[in-house]
Design a protein around this motif. Structure first.
Motif, PDB file in Angstrom:
ATOM      1  N   SER A  10       0.819  -1.212   0.000  1.00  0.00           N
ATOM      2  CA  SER A  10       0.000   0.000   0.000  1.00  0.00           C
ATOM      3  C   SER A  10       0.855   1.265   0.000  1.00  0.00           C
ATOM      4  O   SER A  10       0.380   2.348  -0.320  1.00  0.00           O
ATOM      5  N   ASN A  13       3.315   3.538  -4.855  1.00  0.00           N
ATOM      6  CA  ASN A  13       2.375   4.168  -5.779  1.00  0.00           C
ATOM      7  C   ASN A  13       2.760   3.977  -7.232  1.00  0.00           C
ATOM      8  O   ASN A  13       1.934   4.096  -8.118  1.00  0.00           O
ATOM      9  N   ASP A  36       1.624   2.490 -12.606  1.00  0.00           N
ATOM     10  CA  ASP A  36       0.906   2.875 -11.402  1.00  0.00           C
ATOM     11  C   ASP A  36       0.537   1.643 -10.595  1.00  0.00           C
ATOM     12  O   ASP A  36       0.215   0.590 -11.141  1.00  0.00           O
ATOM     13  N   ARG A  38      -2.101   0.493  -7.613  1.00  0.00           N
ATOM     14  CA  ARG A  38      -3.312   0.871  -6.889  1.00  0.00           C
ATOM     15  C   ARG A  38      -3.746  -0.294  -6.016  1.00  0.00           C
ATOM     16  O   ARG A  38      -3.867  -1.416  -6.497  1.00  0.00           O
ATOM     17  N   ASN A  39      -3.937  -0.023  -4.760  1.00  0.00           N
ATOM     18  CA  ASN A  39      -4.371  -1.051  -3.807  1.00  0.00           C
ATOM     19  C   ASN A  39      -3.465  -2.276  -3.826  1.00  0.00           C
ATOM     20  O   ASN A  39      -3.912  -3.402  -3.758  1.00  0.00           O
ATOM     21  N   GLY A  40      -2.165  -2.041  -3.981  1.00  0.00           N
ATOM     22  CA  GLY A  40      -1.200  -3.136  -3.949  1.00  0.00           C
ATOM     23  C   GLY A  40      -1.107  -3.929  -5.244  1.00  0.00           C
ATOM     24  O   GLY A  40      -0.411  -4.930  -5.305  1.00  0.00           O
ATOM     25  N   GLN A  41      -1.800  -3.484  -6.301  1.00  0.00           N
ATOM     26  CA  GLN A  41      -1.789  -4.182  -7.584  1.00  0.00           C
ATOM     27  C   GLN A  41      -1.265  -3.252  -8.668  1.00  0.00           C
ATOM     28  O   GLN A  41      -1.643  -2.082  -8.723  1.00  0.00           O
ATOM     29  N   GLU A  43      -1.300  -1.612 -12.104  1.00  0.00           N
ATOM     30  CA  GLU A  43      -2.332  -1.356 -13.111  1.00  0.00           C
ATOM     31  C   GLU A  43      -1.951  -2.068 -14.403  1.00  0.00           C
ATOM     32  O   GLU A  43      -0.796  -2.406 -14.622  1.00  0.00           O
TER      33      GLU A  43
END
Length: 78
Positions: A10, A13, A36, A38-41, A43
């Motif tokens: 988390s 970024n 990027d 987002r939420n540990g994943q 994109e």
């Protein structure tokens, strides 16, 4: 001596990945891909990666010298 640092996903970024191209013994860094997170994943990277590869291909088809002039004997584009 090794140091291990753990960071929660988390807290990340963005991931920065160099794009390298090798030919024989030569390797160059052609660019950098920023992904990027987002939420540990990570994109979806397919579009940014495809865009970067297109940019590299265009630069290879239209080579220029550092001074902005054309490269002698370069293949014509078109």
């Amino acid at each position: 001596m090794a140091v291990r640092v753990e960071v929660p996903l988390s807290a990340i970024n963005e991931v920065e990945l160099p794009i390298t191209i090798g030919l024989g013994d030569e390797t160059i860094t052609a660019g950098t891909l920023y992904l990027d997170v987002r939420n540990g994943q990570v994109e979806d990277f397919r579009k940014p990666f495809a865009d970067a590869l297109r940019e590299i291909a265009d630069a290879m088809e239209q080579p220029t010298r550092a001074d902005g002039g054309e490269v002698p004997d370069a293949a014509a584009h078109g």
